[in-house]
Design a protein around this motif. Structure first.
Motif, PDB file in Angstrom:
ATOM      1  N   UNK A 110       0.803  -1.217   0.000  1.00  0.00           N
ATOM      2  CA  UNK A 110       0.000   0.000   0.000  1.00  0.00           C
ATOM      3  C   UNK A 110       0.838   1.271   0.000  1.00  0.00           C
ATOM      4  N   UNK A 111       2.152   1.149   0.170  1.00  0.00           N
ATOM      5  CA  UNK A 111       3.031   2.317   0.135  1.00  0.00           C
ATOM      6  C   UNK A 111       3.033   2.910  -1.272  1.00  0.00           C
ATOM      7  N   UNK A 112       2.935   4.236  -1.350  1.00  0.00           N
ATOM      8  CA  UNK A 112       2.998   4.944  -2.632  1.00  0.00           C
ATOM      9  C   UNK A 112       4.378   5.556  -2.800  1.00  0.00           C
ATOM     10  N   UNK A 113       4.987   5.312  -3.957  1.00  0.00           N
ATOM     11  CA  UNK A 113       6.326   5.832  -4.246  1.00  0.00           C
ATOM     12  C   UNK A 113       6.210   6.967  -5.256  1.00  0.00           C
ATOM     13  N   UNK A 114       6.819   8.102  -4.922  1.00  0.00           N
ATOM     14  CA  UNK A 114       6.783   9.276  -5.791  1.00  0.00           C
ATOM     15  C   UNK A 114       8.209   9.764  -5.989  1.00  0.00           C
ATOM     16  N   UNK A 115       8.535  10.179  -7.206  1.00  0.00           N
ATOM     17  CA  UNK A 115       9.865  10.700  -7.476  1.00  0.00           C
ATOM     18  C   UNK A 115       9.798  12.013  -8.224  1.00  0.00           C
ATOM     19  N   UNK A 116      10.785  12.860  -7.986  1.00  0.00           N
ATOM     20  CA  UNK A 116      10.874  14.150  -8.669  1.00  0.00           C
ATOM     21  C   UNK A 116      12.301  14.349  -9.153  1.00  0.00           C
ATOM     22  N   UNK A 117      12.447  14.772 -10.407  1.00  0.00           N
ATOM     23  CA  UNK A 117      13.783  15.079 -10.929  1.00  0.00           C
ATOM     24  C   UNK A 117      13.637  15.954 -12.166  1.00  0.00           C
ATOM     25  N   UNK A 118      14.769  16.404 -12.676  1.00  0.00           N
ATOM     26  CA  UNK A 118      14.763  17.273 -13.846  1.00  0.00           C
ATOM     27  C   UNK A 118      14.281  16.507 -15.074  1.00  0.00           C
ATOM     28  N   UNK A 119      13.853  17.252 -16.082  1.00  0.00           N
ATOM     29  CA  UNK A 119      13.242  16.638 -17.257  1.00  0.00           C
ATOM     30  C   UNK A 119      14.176  15.675 -17.972  1.00  0.00           C
TER      31      UNK A 119
END
Length: 285
Positions: A110-119
């Motif tokens: 049930x853990x949600x994984x989110x990532x953010x990085x440059x294009x």
């Protein structure tokens, strides 16, 4: 997993630093022999990339540091996810992080994984992992409002991972990053590795020489990092340098003594708390 080999030639200096930790995780017995670590997805990703080996830092001690840091962050992430089955784990500057695959079966589904990085990094990641379950957003954690741009599910516990990231911020950028992450609310936690300013600003770290990327900030210890902006307290400080080997352990202990509590390199575990609790913590000796 895509079968073609993708070039990393167009990545900028900071983005290109993702290759070094990927190389270490893909070849753990080369950089950290005897350490129990396995990351088959990292091996697949490295084999799928067309990169200049000369541009990848393959120094054994630095690679060993990457493995030990990864194990520390894995452990803290797993502990958070087990405490909060509905957790959201945000990887700021996700690069080619493969933690969701390594921890599969060890944390609730049930853990949600989110990532953010440059294009440019997101483009490489999406081509290599077209079917992954991680929600990857294109954006920059150096920009104001990045927290709102990732559109997290409301009311769920959040763990922010800043792995191999904050040393590239200048002082103002680091404070802005911590301030933005604090907007996620009381109870949000953060795991971030950092260098002492004497190391970060020396320009001598091997990855700086290998990639041209520059470290721009540091902290004496986790307590100082937590105190940079209101609303954070230090939950724990996890050694990394000391785990690499006897020489590094001796150097870290000597530095800690001479700098009166400073750390060459470590992982800080921060918790967003109410302002009064933070004032009490930072007033402690």
């Amino acid at each position: 997993m895509a079968g073609e080999r993708l070039s990393t030639a167009e990545l900028g200096p900071v983005a290109a630093t993702l290759l070094t930790p990927l190389y270490a995780r893909a070849k753990p017995q080369l950089v950290a022999p005897g350490v129990a670590f396995d990351d088959p997805v990292a091996t697949q990703l490295l084999d799928s990339l067309d990169y200049d080996p000369a541009g990848v830092l393959r120094d054994r001690s630095n690679g060993a540091g990457t493995i030990h840091r990864t194990l520390v962050v894995d452990r803290l992430t797993e502990q958070f996810a087990r405490r909060h089955g509905d957790a959201v784990v945000v990887s700021a500057g996700i690069g080619l992080c493969t933690r969701p695959y390594r921890l599969a079966g060890r944390v609730p589904r049930s853990v949600t994984w989110v990532g953010l990085d440059t294009a440019d990094v997101v483009g490489v990641r999406r081509r290599l992992l077209p079917d992954e379950q991680v929600v990857v957003k294109s954006g920059s954690v150096t920009e104001p409002g990045w927290v709102h741009g990732i559109d997290l599910p409301a009311g769920r516990p959040v763990l922010v991972l800043a792995e191999g990231l904050i040393m590239y911020f200048d002082d103002a950028g680091l404070e802005r990053f911590l301030t933005e992450a604090r907007l996620l609310g009381v109870g949000t936690e953060m795991v971030a590795d950092y260098f002492h300013p004497r190391v970060a600003l020396s320009g001598r770290h091997p990855i700086v020489r290998a990639t041209g990327a520059q470290f721009r900030s540091g902290a004496r210890n986790g307590f100082e990092l937590a105190g940079l902006v209101p609303g954070w307290r230090l939950a724990s400080e996890e050694p990394v340098m000391e785990l690499i080997g006897p020489v590094q352990r001796l150097a870290a202990r000597a530095f800690r003594l001479m700098s009166r509590g400073g750390r060459l390199y470590a992982v800080a575990h921060l918790v967003a708390a109410d302002q009064q609790r933070c004032r009490e913590d930072h007033a402690a000796p």
